[in-house]
Design a protein around this motif. Structure first.
Motif, short mmCIF file in Angstrom:
data_model
loop_
_atom_site.label_atom_id
_atom_site.label_comp_id
_atom_site.label_asym_id
_atom_site.label_seq_id
_atom_site.Cartn_x
_atom_site.Cartn_y
_atom_site.Cartn_z
N VAL A 287 -41.77 -1.62 -44.92
CA VAL A 287 -42.74 -2.58 -45.46
C VAL A 287 -43.73 -2.52 -44.40
O VAL A 287 -45.14 -2.78 -44.83
CB VAL A 287 -42.57 -3.81 -45.93
N LEU B 267 -38.65 -12.27 -46.68
CA LEU B 267 -38.83 -10.89 -47.09
C LEU B 267 -40.29 -10.52 -47.26
O LEU B 267 -41.11 -11.25 -47.35
CB LEU B 267 -38.13 -10.49 -48.52
N THR C 174 -36.50 1.09 -47.53
CA THR C 174 -37.76 0.59 -47.77
C THR C 174 -38.57 -0.08 -46.58
O THR C 174 -38.21 -0.95 -46.42
CB THR C 174 -37.87 -0.28 -48.78
N SER D 89 -37.96 -7.37 -42.20
CA SER D 89 -38.72 -8.36 -42.32
C SER D 89 -38.04 -9.95 -41.94
O SER D 89 -38.68 -10.73 -41.16
CB SER D 89 -39.58 -8.58 -43.22
N LEU E 213 -42.11 -8.03 -49.66
CA LEU E 213 -41.74 -7.00 -50.61
C LEU E 213 -42.94 -5.93 -50.54
O LEU E 213 -44.14 -6.30 -50.70
CB LEU E 213 -41.74 -7.68 -52.18
N TYR F 66 -35.83 -4.47 -56.77
CA TYR F 66 -35.43 -4.95 -55.30
C TYR F 66 -33.84 -4.44 -55.09
O TYR F 66 -33.56 -4.00 -54.17
CB TYR F 66 -35.44 -6.29 -55.09
N MET G 173 -37.49 -3.78 -45.81
CA MET G 173 -37.29 -4.80 -46.65
C MET G 173 -35.92 -5.72 -46.67
O MET G 173 -35.92 -6.81 -47.39
CB MET G 173 -37.66 -4.28 -48.19
#
Length: 761
Positions: free
Chosen positions: A513, A712, A511, A528, A714, A433, A560
């Motif tokens: 998602v 979040l 990133t 998010s 992930l 992360y 993310m």
């Protein structure tokens, strides 16, 4: 009874020490978890009720909802304040005391009222034209703003006469109602307290009922107090799941070890129990002696653990309030641990202590401490024929002599290995992360444009020229120009940050998602956490403003990133909002082998108004989670090792005669040590194998819970971190715990002389 209890404590110093340390370590983990749990909710609730905070901050279109229509009260509304005129002014970039960009201003006659009573902590309330009160947390640092004068782009000039704090976050600043009318307000604000507002569904239902009697489109948007509450404790709330898991594991290990210690004390003290009963102690008094033996170290461990836990929780608690309220752990947290942990220890000791209650004096006096002759003999015969060194085969058979004690020790090792597995999984998840959050390998340096408002030298080159200059420097591979500006989201009183990108934005390493990355104008991607906070999803449309006409945009992707007040958009969207805006920084990816120091020197030589800085590869949240996980793993691993330590001490005391006989026929001290360590290493290997699935299961529960608490989403690769080589290595965790716990008492047993054994016989 008290004299007998004190004598038992002094006689069993090792067990007393083990119990105290076990309760201490478990108490630390529980205090941290309880303190953080209260910090996420209780202080906000106290501040919210004290200021009569607004459950809903609603924004209306004044053309569709005139003040007369908003004055009507719905059945579900407990109290309301307003309507208040709400306008937006723009702070220029040249003003150094306030961040540039839009500023929400609401006209209120006073800080008091039935809803959202403001905490006017410095200065006074605005009383006439040109006076303004700013929303700032009650912190003396901001006192310098009193008396500051500034002019906004719309032409008005203001003097800061007061500083106030709103628990509802209903506005950024307040003026008199007459001043607000002169600012040409585009929105009307009403504050509501609802009769039912415990859940998001109740808040939405109450807001819908309020807007039901108004024309369509009259309600521009609303802010729920639950969103403010979650946002205030979002970061620390993410710590709760894994701290709770460690607390539960620590409590379980503590219970197992207490049961093991007291069981061993009862078995080893059968003759002592018989003597107490022969002297006139009642069965209840005998039980009380053994419970007191546990209670003394448990109270000491709980007291020290409470103090240490409070100190460990403080670094986290300091950041919980975010200036909105003061964090303080309530006395009930300390009272619960001080009373609860000794109570748990006594309850765990009660079952084995009752065994001393049932046994008769004659049987207890005649009972011997060593295990019965028939126990484990079959296993020993089988192992004797195995091609193993005799010390090893004897050690492998020792746990079968006391199967109950072996089972308790095995369970403690299983939980210790599970703790190590959980910590390893958390470390890998958080490392992945952190690398993604800091875009390690995608952005190497960030070049900032100097700003006069920050007492820096402005760049000589224009915006486009700076980008071209950086692209022309040796070692540059990609360049992305960023402009960070404050924006307003229609229907929400608090500002958000907009990050507008130009150039090679697709190479940033963000990133995604859900959805996709930006492809053109009219599109935004948002973290998010931003979408969760505002109840949005990919595909929804947003209305953004920046002191000019609004711009419509569609959410095309979710990242993310944990920022709950950030959107990212293409540069063309910024052009529609604020033509002529220039970039504030430039992110650069360098070619492999390019020296960072040399590149920075080349940038500064090309333009002294550019300030390059290496992109950090360290994520603060990652460091905090891994640090706390490592600390708690060491604590609980130590607790598990102490359980093994206690078992070996008891075994060595019970088998003094056997060890003396073995040494008399030629067993060396090194072989005695190997025998005792092997007995626990076998349990450690089994515990490691059984602890891995427990730790993996805990990881799969804890990580999603942490992500949900932080808002979040992930990606799968951050959750599915388990690989064969790692699992194989983790099987050794149980062995390491067992060997570390067994080695010292095993060495002590090996040093016992034959003469000392015969003397006791």
């Amino acid at each position: 009874m008290w004299r007998a209890s004190r004598a038992a404590v002094r006689r069993r110093r090792v067990q007393t020490f083990v119990l105290g340390v076990v309760v201490f370590c478990s108490t630390v983990a529980i205090v941290v978890a309880l303190g953080l749990l209260e910090s996420v909710s209780a202080p906000f609730e106290r501040a919210f009720e004290g200021q009569r905070g607004a459950h809903v901050v609603a924004s209306y279109d004044p053309r569709k909802a005139p003040p007369a229509a908003l004055a009507a009260r719905n059945e579900g509304v407990e109290a309301a304040a307003g309507p208040f005129a709400q306008a937006t002014v723009t702070i220029p970039e040249t003003f150094e005391h306030l961040p540039p960009g839009p500023l929400t201003v609401v006209g209120r006659p006073s800080p008091a009222g039935p809803v959202d009573r403001l905490d006017l902590w410095a200065g006074r309330w605005a009383a006439g034209p040109g006076e303004i009160v700013l929303d700032r947390p009650p912190n003396g640092f901001f006192s310098y703003l009193l008396g500051v004068r500034f002019a906004v782009r719309e032409g008005q000039a203001f003097t800061v006469v007061g500083l106030a704090s709103s628990v509802s976050r209903s506005s950024e600043a307040w003026v008199t109602p007459g001043q607000a009318a002169a600012l040409r307000p585009s929105t009307t604000q009403v504050l509501y307290r609802l009769a039912a507002a415990a859940t998001d569904a109740e808040v939405r239902a109450g807001t819908a009922a309020i807007a039901a009697g108004l024309p369509g489109g009259a309600l521009l948007g609303f802010q729920s107090y639950l969103t403010v509450k979650r946002d205030a404790g979002r970061e620390v709330a993410a710590f709760l799941p894994f701290l709770t898991a460690f607390g539960v594991l620590g409590l379980a290990v503590a219970v197992l070890i207490v049961v093991n210690v007291v069981s061993g004390a009862v078995v080893a003290g059968f003759r002592h129990i018989g003597l107490l009963k022969a002297l006139g102690f009642t069965p209840g008094q005998v039980v009380a002696v053994y419970l007191t033996m546990v209670l003394v170290p448990a109270v000491a461990g709980a007291a020290l653990g409470t103090v240490a836990g409070a100190a460990a929780a403080r670094p986290l608690l300091n950041g919980v309030g975010q200036g909105l309220f003061t964090v303080a752990v309530s006395p009930w947290v300390y009272a619960a641990t001080l009373a609860g942990m000794p109570a748990v220890a006594v309850l765990a000791a009660l079952v084995p202590a009752l065994r001393a209650h049932r046994v008769s004096a004659a049987r207890a006096i005649s009972a011997g401490a060593p295990p019965g002759r028939g126990r484990g003999l079959r296993v020993q015969r089988l192992l004797a024929g195995a091609p193993l060194p005799r010390a090893v085969s004897l050690g492998l058979g020792l746990p079968f002599g006391r199967p109950g004690r072996a089972a308790l020790t095995l369970a403690a090792v299983v939980l210790g290995a599970a703790t190590v597995t959980l910590a390893a999984g958390l470390s890998m998840t958080m490392t992945a992360y952190g690398a993604a959050a800091q875009r390690v390998g995608h952005v190497h340096t960030v070049v900032h444009a100097g700003q006069a408002r920050n007492h820096q030298t402005p760049p000589r080159h224009g915006d486009a020229e700076i980008e071209a200059l950086l692209r022309g420097l040796p070692g540059t591979v990609h360049v992305t120009a960023d402009a960070w500006v404050n924006l307003h989201l229609a229907g929400h009183p608090q500002p958000i940050q907009g990050r507008f990108l130009r150039g090679d934005s697709g190479t940033l390493g963000e990133t995604v998602v859900e959805g996709r990355w930006l492809r053109g104008p009219g599109e935004v991607v948002a973290p998010s956490a931003f979408l969760v906070k505002r109840g949005l999803k990919v595909g929804d449309r947003l209305t953004l403003s920046m002191g000019r006409g609004p711009a419509e945009a569609t959410v095309v992707g979710a990242t993310m990133d944990g920022a709950a007040d950030l959107v990212q958009a293409d540069w063309s969207t910024l052009t529609a909002l604020a033509p002529g805006q220039r970039a504030t920084q430039y992110e650069v990816r360098l070619a492999p082998g390019t020296g960072l120091a040399a590149y920075h020197a080349a940038v500064r030589a090309a333009d002294p108004g550019l300030y390059p800085a290496a992109k950090s590869a360290t994520d603060r949240t990652t460091v905090a989670v891994i640090g706390f996980a490592s600390l708690l793993t060491v604590l609980l691993g130590t607790v598990s090792a102490l359980g093994v330590f206690n078992t070996v001490v008891l075994d060595a005391r019970e088998r003094r005669r056997d060890i003396g006989v073995l040494k008399s026929i030629g067993m060396t001290p090194r072989q005695v040590t190997a025998m005792m360590v092997t007995s626990m290493a076998a349990l450690g290997a089994a515990g490691g194998l059984l602890g891995i699935p427990v730790g993996v299961a805990a990881h799969r529960l804890v990580v999603p819970a942490m992500a949900d608490a932080a808002g979040l989403a992930l990606p799968a690769f951050m959750v599915d971190v388990w690989r064969g080589p790692l699992l194989a290595l983790l099987t050794l965790a149980g062995v390491v715990i067992a060997v570390l716990g067994a080695f010292v008492p095993a060495r002590s047993a090996a040093r016992v002389t034959i003469a000392a054994v015969l003397h006791h016989e």
